[in-house]
Design an enzyme around this catalytic site. Structure first.
Site, PDB file in Angstrom:
ATOM      1  N   HIS A  80       0.860  -1.194   0.000  1.00  0.00           N
ATOM      2  CA  HIS A  80       0.000   0.000   0.000  1.00  0.00           C
ATOM      3  C   HIS A  80       0.892   1.238   0.000  1.00  0.00           C
ATOM      4  O   HIS A  80       1.962   1.236   0.619  1.00  0.00           O
ATOM      5  CB  HIS A  80      -0.892   0.013   1.256  1.00  0.00           C
ATOM      6  CG  HIS A  80      -2.077   0.909   1.131  1.00  0.00           C
ATOM      7  ND1 HIS A  80      -1.988   2.254   1.359  1.00  0.00           N
ATOM      8  CD2 HIS A  80      -3.344   0.648   0.760  1.00  0.00           C
ATOM      9  CE1 HIS A  80      -3.179   2.801   1.154  1.00  0.00           C
ATOM     10  NE2 HIS A  80      -4.025   1.851   0.784  1.00  0.00           N
ATOM     11  N   ASP A 127      -7.881  -5.484   0.036  1.00  0.00           N
ATOM     12  CA  ASP A 127      -8.323  -6.326  -1.093  1.00  0.00           C
ATOM     13  C   ASP A 127      -7.911  -7.777  -0.956  1.00  0.00           C
ATOM     14  O   ASP A 127      -8.300  -8.609  -1.779  1.00  0.00           O
ATOM     15  CB  ASP A 127      -7.742  -5.742  -2.390  1.00  0.00           C
ATOM     16  CG  ASP A 127      -8.323  -4.378  -2.674  1.00  0.00           C
ATOM     17  OD1 ASP A 127      -7.540  -3.432  -2.914  1.00  0.00           O
ATOM     18  OD2 ASP A 127      -9.550  -4.245  -2.600  1.00  0.00           O
TER      19      ASP A 127
HETATM   20  C1  SDX Z   1      -6.284   0.072  -2.808  1.00  0.00           C
HETATM   21  O1  SDX Z   1      -4.445   4.571  -1.996  1.00  0.00           O
HETATM   22  C2  SDX Z   1      -5.388   3.953  -1.337  1.00  0.00           C
HETATM   23  O2  SDX Z   1      -5.770   4.303  -0.240  1.00  0.00           O
HETATM   24  C3  SDX Z   1      -6.021   2.771  -2.082  1.00  0.00           C
HETATM   25  C4  SDX Z   1      -7.021   1.938  -1.299  1.00  0.00           C
HETATM   26  C5  SDX Z   1      -8.291   2.720  -1.022  1.00  0.00           C
HETATM   27  O3  SDX Z   1      -9.005   2.331  -0.084  1.00  0.00           O
HETATM   28  O4  SDX Z   1      -8.610   3.636  -1.817  1.00  0.00           O
HETATM   29  O5  SDX Z   1      -6.449   1.516  -0.078  1.00  0.00           O
HETATM   30  C6  SDX Z   1      -7.435   0.704  -2.097  1.00  0.00           C
HETATM   31  O6  SDX Z   1      -6.038   0.393  -3.936  1.00  0.00           O
HETATM   32  C7  SDX Z   1      -5.396  -0.903  -2.056  1.00  0.00           C
HETATM   33  C8  SDX Z   1      -4.150  -1.345  -2.895  1.00  0.00           C
HETATM   34  C9  SDX Z   1      -4.607  -2.457  -3.822  1.00  0.00           C
HETATM   35  N1  SDX Z   1      -3.547  -2.794  -4.806  1.00  0.00           N
HETATM   36  C10 SDX Z   1      -2.911  -3.966  -4.732  1.00  0.00           C
HETATM   37  O7  SDX Z   1      -3.072  -4.807  -3.835  1.00  0.00           O
HETATM   38  C11 SDX Z   1      -1.997  -4.223  -5.917  1.00  0.00           C
HETATM   39  C12 SDX Z   1      -0.662  -4.794  -5.429  1.00  0.00           C
HETATM   40  N2  SDX Z   1       0.046  -3.741  -4.705  1.00  0.00           N
HETATM   41  C13 SDX Z   1       0.819  -2.834  -5.441  1.00  0.00           C
HETATM   42  O8  SDX Z   1       0.969  -2.879  -6.774  1.00  0.00           O
HETATM   43  C14 SDX Z   1       1.427  -1.669  -4.676  1.00  0.00           C
HETATM   44  O9  SDX Z   1       1.750  -2.109  -3.424  1.00  0.00           O
HETATM   45  C15 SDX Z   1       0.544  -0.446  -4.592  1.00  0.00           C
HETATM   46  C16 SDX Z   1       0.094  -0.015  -5.957  1.00  0.00           C
HETATM   47  C17 SDX Z   1      -0.645  -0.705  -3.749  1.00  0.00           C
HETATM   48  C18 SDX Z   1       1.385   0.669  -3.969  1.00  0.00           C
HETATM   49  O10 SDX Z   1       2.369   0.984  -4.864  1.00  0.00           O
HETATM   50  P1  SDX Z   1       3.530   2.056  -4.493  1.00  0.00           P
HETATM   51  O11 SDX Z   1       3.272   2.713  -3.195  1.00  0.00           O
HETATM   52  O12 SDX Z   1       3.759   2.912  -5.698  1.00  0.00           O
HETATM   53  O13 SDX Z   1       4.746   1.125  -4.223  1.00  0.00           O
HETATM   54  P2  SDX Z   1       5.732   0.645  -5.353  1.00  0.00           P
HETATM   55  O14 SDX Z   1       4.949   0.095  -6.515  1.00  0.00           O
HETATM   56  O15 SDX Z   1       6.709   1.734  -5.616  1.00  0.00           O
HETATM   57  O16 SDX Z   1       6.446  -0.573  -4.606  1.00  0.00           O
HETATM   58  C19 SDX Z   1       7.468  -0.309  -3.656  1.00  0.00           C
HETATM   59  C20 SDX Z   1       8.326  -1.571  -3.710  1.00  0.00           C
HETATM   60  C21 SDX Z   1       8.720  -1.954  -5.145  1.00  0.00           C
HETATM   61  O17 SDX Z   1       9.974  -2.630  -5.063  1.00  0.00           O
HETATM   62  P3  SDX Z   1      11.303  -1.747  -5.467  1.00  0.00           P
HETATM   63  O18 SDX Z   1      11.064  -1.215  -6.879  1.00  0.00           O
HETATM   64  O19 SDX Z   1      11.389  -0.639  -4.428  1.00  0.00           O
HETATM   65  O20 SDX Z   1      12.427  -2.742  -5.379  1.00  0.00           O
HETATM   66  O21 SDX Z   1       7.576  -2.705  -3.206  1.00  0.00           O
HETATM   67  C22 SDX Z   1       7.388  -3.655  -4.238  1.00  0.00           C
HETATM   68  C23 SDX Z   1       7.669  -2.954  -5.559  1.00  0.00           C
HETATM   69  O22 SDX Z   1       8.164  -3.872  -6.519  1.00  0.00           O
HETATM   70  N3  SDX Z   1       5.986  -4.075  -4.160  1.00  0.00           N
HETATM   71  C24 SDX Z   1       5.567  -5.327  -4.282  1.00  0.00           C
HETATM   72  C25 SDX Z   1       4.176  -5.250  -4.102  1.00  0.00           C
HETATM   73  N4  SDX Z   1       3.804  -3.993  -3.890  1.00  0.00           N
HETATM   74  C26 SDX Z   1       4.921  -3.255  -3.934  1.00  0.00           C
HETATM   75  N5  SDX Z   1       6.220  -6.476  -4.526  1.00  0.00           N
HETATM   76  C27 SDX Z   1       5.453  -7.600  -4.599  1.00  0.00           C
HETATM   77  N6  SDX Z   1       4.108  -7.611  -4.434  1.00  0.00           N
HETATM   78  C28 SDX Z   1       3.443  -6.453  -4.190  1.00  0.00           C
HETATM   79  N7  SDX Z   1       2.123  -6.466  -4.020  1.00  0.00           N
END
Ligand code: SDX
Length: 429
Positions: free
Chosen positions: A306, A364
């Site tokens: 998140h 989720d």
């Molecule tokens: C919702 O914003 C809100 O409040 C949203 C929400 C709401 O109520 O409105 O809470 C609802 O959207 C919840 C989130 C649902 N999405 C997911 O579950 C999809 C999977 N998660 C992600 O793709 C990610 O964690 C996000 C999109 C939720 C957050 O992305 P960020 O903050 O931009 O983080 P990032 O993509 O920059 O990741 C940081 C690091 C990365 O590694 P590095 O590049 O630093 O080496 O963490 C890793 C990412 O690769 N990473 C994951 C991961 N999520 C982040 N690695 C594996 N699995 C994951 N799920």
């Protein structure tokens, strides 16, 4: 709210910027005059360090895993209240008295029918259309049916439009489901509470009586509370930006639904369940954990991570408890998907990669298992998220419209394209 000032040194010049302090949470540096004073913009593409507005609606502490709606902890609202009480709270800023709650329930209940012509509007969709495509289209279409509540400068019309959307989005959601399964639409029944009415519109058929299961209705009502609002997330920011141009409220909420549909946002509940089904068994978990950690593999654990929560999403904890409640009520003793989810969570939370990146289950992760057990197809999961989040989008839109300092949102950019150049006739290219 005010605080002290900060100073920025640029090219030997000192720029003073006010620091504003809120009631709780991080303060902000007001950079509103930065461009005028320095000719430079700030640069923050994912808005990781940018506050887009001042708001009094929802507060999140990502490090502590805290979520407050108008100051009330989500755990208490989910435990003691119902979804329409949360709607009143988000819109009005205070918990309703008994008479206010009765009046609000009465008014929402009597806005649940949609214009009969909307049923024909649905006929334009293919039967196999994704229900979210139907929702984005039909919510936007509400502005074609309810012209008398599109003047955003009129507080009465804003209130009517808000009530109409809170009341009619469940009816549209149920219609979207019925349309894709080829069953007749079911009209709202005013004698039922909000969520029982929605369940009946989804699952009743003319051929027999439908009895609402009170345990499932209460569980779904609680799920709606958990999804109602969440500060300035992507879809809420979309609604605010659309609303800042003066677009009508139905169009703004349709824009929010379109944004929520993305798998990185509200579409993650559908993606998370599909991921659990793809993993299929506990034995396959290590392979998928490795894929999630592999930089060269685009696979991510859906329902994990998140932007704000660097601790357990408080909603996920309540969601997990609700999952067990629903499965017990339905007599589902061992759901293989739940076994995979619980084991996946256990392994991920003990893995250095997830610990170091502070990746925890979000709302989720468990919601899909619960909704599937209730009888909703995976394609309806984000529709249910849209239903619940409609009130949050409206509350945030209302707060923006009523802010006297509100202006159209218009971000700038760092331009790295071609400098000015002369046009070359095609014969000389
Ligand atoms: C919702 O914003 C809100 O409040 C949203 C929400 C709401 O109520 O409105 O809470 C609802 O959207 C919840 C989130 C649902 N999405 C997911 O579950 C999809 C999977 N998660 C992600 O793709 C990610 O964690 C996000 C999109 C939720 C957050 O992305 P960020 O903050 O931009 O983080 P990032 O993509 O920059 O990741 C940081 C690091 C990365 O590694 P590095 O590049 O630093 O080496 O963490 C890793 C990412 O690769 N990473 C994951 C991961 N999520 C982040 N690695 C594996 N699995 C994951 N799920």
């Amino acid at each position: 709210m005010s605080g002290t000032t900060s100073q920025l040194q640029i090219d030997g010049k000192t720029v003073d910027m006010a620091i504003k302090t809120g009631s709780i949470g991080p303060s902000v540096i007001d950079i509103g005059k930065l461009y005028a004073q320095t000719g430079m913009f700030t640069f923050d593409p994912g808005f990781t360090s940018t506050a887009s507005c001042e708001s009094q609606i929802t507060y999140i502490d990502g490090d502590e895993g805290v979520l407050l709606y108008r100051g009330y902890p989500i755990e208490q609202l989910a435990e003691h209240g119902d979804f329409l009480e949360t709607c009143f709270l988000l819109l009005e800023g205070q918990l309703p008295t008994a008479s206010q709650k009765a009046d609000f329930d009465y008014r929402v209940t009597r806005h649940t029918m949609v214009h009969e012509q909307m049923a024909r509007f649905f006929q334009g969709f293919r039967r196999d259309a994704h229900p979210m495509a139907v929702m984005v289209g039909s919510i936007g279409a509400l502005s074609a049916f309810y012209h008398d509540s599109t003047d955003i400068s009129d507080p009465h019309q804003r209130m009517i439009a808000s009530m109409r959307m809170i009341a009619k989005v469940p009816t549209l959601a149920a219609m979207a489901y019925k349309y894709t399964v080829g069953q007749p639409f079911v009209y709202p029944l005013n004698s039922l509470d909000y969520t029982s009415n929605f369940l009946r519109m989804c699952f009743a058929v003319p051929a027999e009586e439908y009895k609402v299961n009170p345990v499932l209705s209460r569980a779904l009502d609680r799920i709606f509370i958990l999804h109602a609002d969440h500060e300035q997330n992507a879809s809420t920011s979309t609604v605010r930006l659309a609303g800042s141009s003066g677009a009508n409220p139905f169009a703004c909420i349709a824009a929010g639904a379109a944004c929520l549909w993305g798998p990185a946002h509200g579409g993650a509940n559908e993606a998370a369940l599909k991921m659990l089904e793809e993993i299929g068994s506990v034995e396959n978990i290590p392979k998928y954990i490795a894929k999630a950690k592999d930089k060269n593999d685009p696979f991510r654990l859906m329902g994990f991570g998140h932007r704000v929560y660097k601790n357990y999403d408080p909603r996920a904890k309540i969601m997990q408890k609700t999952t067990h409640e629903v499965l017990n009520e339905l007599g589902i003793k061992d759901d293989p998907l739940l076994d995979v989810a619980i084991e996946l969570e256990r392994i991920a939370l003990s893995d250095p990669y997830f610990i170091e990146k502070k990746l925890y289950p979000n709302i989720d992760f468990y919601s899909g298992i619960t909704l599937k057990a209730m009888g909703f197809p995976t394609s309806m999961f984000t529709v249910l998220f849209t239903l619940a989040r409609t009130v949050g989008w409206i509350a945030q839109w209302k707060e923006m419209i009523e802010d006297p300092s509100q202006r159209i949102g218009r971000p700038r950019q760092l331009y790295t394209g071609a400098p000015a150049r002369e046009y070359t006739p095609i014969g000389r290219r």
